[in-house]
Design a protein around this motif. Structure first.
Motif, short mmCIF file in Angstrom:
data_model
loop_
_atom_site.label_atom_id
_atom_site.label_comp_id
_atom_site.label_asym_id
_atom_site.label_seq_id
_atom_site.Cartn_x
_atom_site.Cartn_y
_atom_site.Cartn_z
N LYS A 246 0.82 -1.21 0.00
CA LYS A 246 0.00 0.00 0.00
C LYS A 246 0.85 1.27 0.00
N LEU A 247 2.14 1.15 0.38
CA LEU A 247 3.00 2.32 0.30
C LEU A 247 3.11 2.80 -1.14
N LEU A 248 3.17 1.86 -2.08
CA LEU A 248 3.20 2.25 -3.49
C LEU A 248 1.95 3.02 -3.88
N ASP A 249 0.79 2.59 -3.36
CA ASP A 249 -0.46 3.31 -3.64
C ASP A 249 -0.42 4.72 -3.06
N LYS A 250 0.08 4.84 -1.82
CA LYS A 250 0.13 6.14 -1.17
C LYS A 250 1.05 7.10 -1.94
N ILE A 251 2.21 6.59 -2.34
CA ILE A 251 3.14 7.42 -3.11
C ILE A 251 2.50 7.80 -4.45
N GLY A 252 1.83 6.84 -5.07
CA GLY A 252 1.17 7.09 -6.34
C GLY A 252 0.08 8.14 -6.24
N ASN A 253 -0.65 8.15 -5.11
CA ASN A 253 -1.74 9.12 -4.93
C ASN A 253 -1.25 10.57 -4.97
N SER A 254 -0.02 10.79 -4.51
CA SER A 254 0.51 12.16 -4.45
C SER A 254 1.58 12.41 -5.51
N PHE A 255 1.77 11.48 -6.42
CA PHE A 255 2.85 11.60 -7.40
C PHE A 255 2.54 12.71 -8.40
N ASP A 256 3.49 13.64 -8.53
CA ASP A 256 3.31 14.77 -9.43
C ASP A 256 4.27 14.74 -10.61
N GLY A 257 4.86 13.58 -10.86
CA GLY A 257 5.79 13.43 -11.96
C GLY A 257 7.24 13.59 -11.57
N ILE A 258 7.49 14.10 -10.35
CA ILE A 258 8.86 14.26 -9.86
C ILE A 258 9.20 13.07 -8.98
#
Length: 325
Positions: A246-258
Motif C-alpha cells: 500500500k505504500l506504493l499506492d500512497k506514493i502514487g496518490n501524491s505523485f506529481d511526476g517528480i
C-alpha cells in the motif's frame, strides 16, 4: 533548541541503513557539521548485531558519538532488537530520549511475551526513566494523526540563514493497538508486532525522509496522504514485502511526476525479501533504489548523505549492499 553553525552550506544529513545477510536492520541518522567535523545530534532507529558484526556500534565509534540523542525502537521483533543492550550500556544515558510503541512496556500485562534478551533491553531502558528524569516515551496516534517528537533550528552564526529539523511520528495507531490488546484478552495467541511498529517522517529543511519500520498495509492505509508528498528518501517497510504494498499506492496518490531521489530496503533471507517484483514497481516513483544485500560479507550498509541546503545527495554502498537501479 537552536544550534548555531559557522557555514550552513556545510551541514549534511548522513543516513546509514544497515542490514545483515540473513536478517536484521538498523539505521543511524546524523546531522553533521562538516566544518567542525562534529555531529550536532544523533538518531538511531532499531538495532541488530551478529556474533561477528555490530555495525551500528561501529558507525557510532567512527563518528565519535558518545551519547545517542534519540533512540527509536520501532517494535520488538528480534530482527530489530538484537544488540540494543550494547547501545544502552555504551552510548545512552538519562539524556537519551527513547521512543517505543504503545503497549511495549516490558510488563506482564503487555500483549507480547518477550525473549530474555528483549526483557533485558527493556529493563535497561526503563532504568533510565527514574527519579526526576522523564526520557522513555511510548508512541501512538489517533487515526489520521501525527505527532511531532523533535524540533531543532539550525542557524548560521553571522547571517539570517536557517532551517528546521523536525521529526514526526506517523504510526502506529491507537485503534489498531486497542483491537490487538482486546484480541489477546479474548485468547488470540499470536499478535503481529508489525501492527505496533513506529514510522517517522524527518523534515530537514526542504528534505522529507520516510523511515517506515515494519508497518504493513492496514497501518499504511491510515497514514494521511500528505506525508508522502515531496519525499526525498524512503526506507521501504517490512523489507519490501507483499504485506506493505500500500505504500506504493500512497506514493502514487501524491505523485506529481517528480520522482523520489532515492529509496533503500533491507533483507530477510528466509522469506526471500525484498521482493524483486516490488522493487521494480518502485521504479515508477524512485530514481535510485538500493538494498543492503544478501552477499558473502555478512552485512551491507547504504550510506546516503544529503546536503541540506543544496538538496544534493551522494550514495555509498558498503559490504554486501547493491544497487537495483
Amino acid at each position: 533548541m537552536t544550534y548555531f553553525v559557522e557555514n550552513i552550506n556545510e551541514i549534511t544529513l548522513d543516513v546509514f541503513t544497515i542490514g545483515y545477510s540473513e536478517k536484521g536492520e538498523s539505521q543511524v541518522i546524523l546531522l553533521y557539521d562538516n566544518i567542525k567535523n562534529q555531529c550536532l545530534f544523533c538518531f538511531v532507529i532499531d538495532c541488530y548485531s551478529t556474533a561477528t558484526f555490530h555495525k551500528t556500534k561501529d558507525i557510532l565509534d567512527q563518528y565519535n558519538i558518545s551519547n545517542i540523542d534519540y533512540f527509536i525502537w520501532t517494535h520488538t521483533d528480534e530482527d530489530h532488537s538484537v544488540g540494543i543492550d550494547i547501545l544502552v550500556d555504551n552510548y545512552c544515558s538519562a539524556k537519551t530520549n527513547f521512543y517505543l510503541p504503545e503497549g511495549v512496556d516490558g510488563s506482564e500485562s503487555d500483549v507480547f511475551s518477550y525473549s530474555d534478551d528483549i526483557k533485558n533491553c527493556l529493563e535497561k531502558i526503563n532504568s533510565l526513566n527514574k527519579n526526576q528524569n522523564y526520557s522513555v516515551h511510548t508512541l501512538t496516534l489517533p487515526t489520521g494523526g501525527n505527532l511531532e517528537i523533535a524540533r531543532k533550528t539550525i542557524k548560521e552564526e553571522k547571517t539570517t540563514k536557517q532551517f528546521n529539523f523536525q521529526v514526526f511520528c506517523v504510526a502506529p495507531f491507537s485503534a489498531i493497538i486497542r483491537r490487538r490488546k482486546l484480541a489477546k484478552e479474548a485468547g488470540v495467541t499470536h499478535i503481529n508486532a508489525n501492527d505496533f511498529s513506529i514510522a517517522t517522517v524527518f523534515k530537514v529543511g526542504e528534505l522529507s525522509l520516510l523511515f517506515s519500520g515494519d508497518i504493513e498495509n492496514q497501518t499504511i492505509n491510515l497514514i494521511p496522504d500528505y506525508h508522502f508528498e515531496g519525499l526525498s528518501y524512503v526506507k521501504t517497510p517490512h523489507h519490501t514485502s507483499n504485506t506493505s504494498t500500500k505504500l506504493l499506492d500512497k506514493i502514487g496518490n501524491s505523485f506529481d511526476g517528480i520522482k523520489i531521489p532515492t529509496a533503500v530496503t533491507t533483507t530477510y533471507k528466509v522469506f526471500n525479501l525484498p521482493k524483486s517484483e516490488l522493487i521494480e514497481e518502485y521504479r515508477k516513483f524512485v530514481t535510485s533504489f538500493n538494498s543492503t544485500g544478501r552477499g558473502t560479507e555478512g552485512y551491507g550498509c547504504v550510506k546516503t548523505v544529503f546536503n541540506v541546503i543544496k538538496k544534493e545527495y551522494t550514495e555509498e554502498l558498503i559490504g554486501d549492499a547493491i544497487k537495483h537501479f
